[in-house]
Design a protein around this motif. Structure first.
Motif, mmCIF file in Angstrom:
data_model
loop_
_atom_site.group_PDB
_atom_site.id
_atom_site.type_symbol
_atom_site.label_atom_id
_atom_site.label_comp_id
_atom_site.label_asym_id
_atom_site.label_seq_id
_atom_site.Cartn_x
_atom_site.Cartn_y
_atom_site.Cartn_z
ATOM 1 N N SER A 101 0.826 -1.200 0.000
ATOM 2 C CA SER A 101 0.000 0.000 0.000
ATOM 3 C C SER A 101 0.866 1.258 0.000
ATOM 4 O O SER A 101 0.608 2.205 -0.745
ATOM 5 N N GLN A 102 1.921 1.260 0.820
ATOM 6 C CA GLN A 102 2.820 2.400 0.877
ATOM 7 C C GLN A 102 3.560 2.578 -0.436
ATOM 8 O O GLN A 102 3.782 3.703 -0.906
ATOM 9 N N PHE A 103 3.911 1.459 -1.065
ATOM 10 C CA PHE A 103 4.603 1.501 -2.349
ATOM 11 C C PHE A 103 3.778 2.235 -3.406
ATOM 12 O O PHE A 103 4.300 3.041 -4.179
ATOM 13 N N THR A 104 2.469 1.961 -3.437
ATOM 14 C CA THR A 104 1.619 2.590 -4.447
ATOM 15 C C THR A 104 1.480 4.090 -4.229
ATOM 16 O O THR A 104 1.153 4.827 -5.162
ATOM 17 N N LYS A 105 1.733 4.556 -2.996
ATOM 18 C CA LYS A 105 1.529 5.973 -2.681
ATOM 19 C C LYS A 105 2.829 6.761 -2.564
ATOM 20 O O LYS A 105 2.800 7.977 -2.406
ATOM 21 N N ASP A 106 3.967 6.089 -2.641
ATOM 22 C CA ASP A 106 5.263 6.744 -2.447
ATOM 23 C C ASP A 106 5.704 7.452 -3.729
ATOM 24 O O ASP A 106 6.037 6.807 -4.722
ATOM 25 N N PRO A 107 5.722 8.788 -3.752
ATOM 26 C CA PRO A 107 6.095 9.528 -4.970
ATOM 27 C C PRO A 107 7.578 9.419 -5.315
ATOM 28 O O PRO A 107 7.979 9.759 -6.435
ATOM 29 N N SER A 108 8.393 8.943 -4.349
ATOM 30 C CA SER A 108 9.831 8.861 -4.616
ATOM 31 C C SER A 108 10.213 7.609 -5.415
ATOM 32 O O SER A 108 11.340 7.512 -5.893
ATOM 33 N N VAL A 109 9.285 6.668 -5.573
ATOM 34 C CA VAL A 109 9.583 5.456 -6.336
ATOM 35 C C VAL A 109 9.670 5.811 -7.812
ATOM 36 O O VAL A 109 8.738 6.401 -8.373
ATOM 37 N N PRO A 110 10.774 5.464 -8.486
ATOM 38 C CA PRO A 110 10.921 5.780 -9.907
ATOM 39 C C PRO A 110 9.807 5.153 -10.744
ATOM 40 O O PRO A 110 9.282 4.089 -10.404
ATOM 41 N N ARG A 111 9.465 5.815 -11.829
ATOM 42 C CA ARG A 111 8.376 5.348 -12.683
ATOM 43 C C ARG A 111 8.622 3.934 -13.188
ATOM 44 O O ARG A 111 7.724 3.091 -13.205
ATOM 45 N N LYS A 143 -0.352 7.724 -10.815
ATOM 46 C CA LYS A 143 -1.713 7.788 -10.304
ATOM 47 C C LYS A 143 -2.088 6.600 -9.432
ATOM 48 O O LYS A 143 -3.245 6.492 -9.002
ATOM 49 N N LEU A 144 -1.149 5.710 -9.152
ATOM 50 C CA LEU A 144 -1.459 4.576 -8.278
ATOM 51 C C LEU A 144 -1.872 5.045 -6.887
ATOM 52 O O LEU A 144 -2.609 4.340 -6.182
ATOM 53 N N LYS A 145 -1.412 6.218 -6.497
ATOM 54 C CA LYS A 145 -1.758 6.743 -5.177
ATOM 55 C C LYS A 145 -3.264 6.958 -5.029
ATOM 56 O O LYS A 145 -3.796 7.004 -3.918
ATOM 57 N N ASN A 146 -3.960 7.097 -6.161
ATOM 58 C CA ASN A 146 -5.406 7.302 -6.141
ATOM 59 C C ASN A 146 -6.179 6.013 -6.409
ATOM 60 O O ASN A 146 -7.395 6.054 -6.613
#
Length: 244
Positions: A101-111, A143-146
């Motif tokens: 869940s955190q992975f999908t919302k972490d903006p620092s993870v490279p595309r 957009k995975l964060k959404n």
């Protein structure tokens, strides 16, 4: 009968708003972002001969637009049930795995990392190709964060597609079975035949009493809290003694 009476007092309101006309997909697509051309192509790539697909409920906001595009694509590809199942499974995985869940919302993870991970998850879970394609588009565009919100709105569309109407009833304490049945029967009468009404109860002591009924983005607020707020505003209004 008191509960049904409170609901029936708003029957004219409900009859006006209960059944929204279906809206064209042209009103529901997102615009102005790099993700949009890909989503547009995704939603129209197959089964062109099926003609325009209309979403059963008009959704607003970016997440609502994404959900609408996915619904259109799913209907055209005749994959609605499979995609719904895939996304439900993914959401459950997010609930049980805080790391994912955190992975999908972490903006620092490279595309590239996001995309590779989501493709791997889809392959291992044996998700349908349309599901994988859509999730890949979200991963590529951050957009995975959404995702949880998009899925929730997508489920609204699939529920409406089946003719179901989910009603959220907020009260200060759980309704007794007899009152819940009375409420459900009343709502069924208001909404009309041909649609299955499902009542979900929410407990919120802050409304003080009464109830709030929500469905299809409509709200009938009969809570004591709202009535008290209305009375307070009325009492604060200046009185014109010249007309007395």
């Amino acid at each position: 009968m008191a509960l049904a009476g409170r609901i029936r007092s708003g029957i004219s309101f409900f009859k006006t708003i209960a059944v929204s006309d279906s809206v064209s997909s042209a009103r529901s697509y997102p615009s102005g972002r790099p993700l949009i051309p890909a989503l547009r192509d995704y939603a129209t790539a197959s089964a062109q001969k099926t003609g325009n697909v209309k979403v059963p409920v008009a959704l607003v906001g970016e997440s609502g637009n994404f959900a609408s595009w996915l619904y259109i694509a799913a209907v055209k590809m005749n994959s609605l049930e499979k995609i719904e199942s895939d996304l439900s499974e993914l959401v459950e995985a997010m609930k049980t795995s805080p790391t994912f869940s955190q992975f999908t919302k972490d903006p620092s993870v490279p595309r590239e990392t996001r995309l590779a991970a989501i493709v791997d998850v889809c392959d291992k879970a044996k998700f349908a190709e349309p599901t994988k394609n859509f999730l890949s588009l979200l991963a590529e565009n951050g957009k995975l964060k959404n995702l949880d919100v998009i899925v929730k709105k997508f489920m609204q569309l699939t529920t409406a597609h089946r003719g179901d109407v989910k009603v959220l009833v907020t009260t200060v304490m759980p309704l007794p079975p007899a009152e819940e049945k009375e409420l459900k029967d009343t709502l069924q009468e208001i909404i009309g035949e041909g649609k299955k009404v499902t009542v979900e109860q929410k407990i919120d002591p802050s409304i003080y009493g009464g109830l709030i009924v929500e469905f299809q983005q409509k709200v009938l607020d009969m809570s004591i809290r709202t009535r008290a707020q209305q009375m307070e505003r009325l009492l604060r209004e200046p009185v014109d003694f010249t007309n007395l």
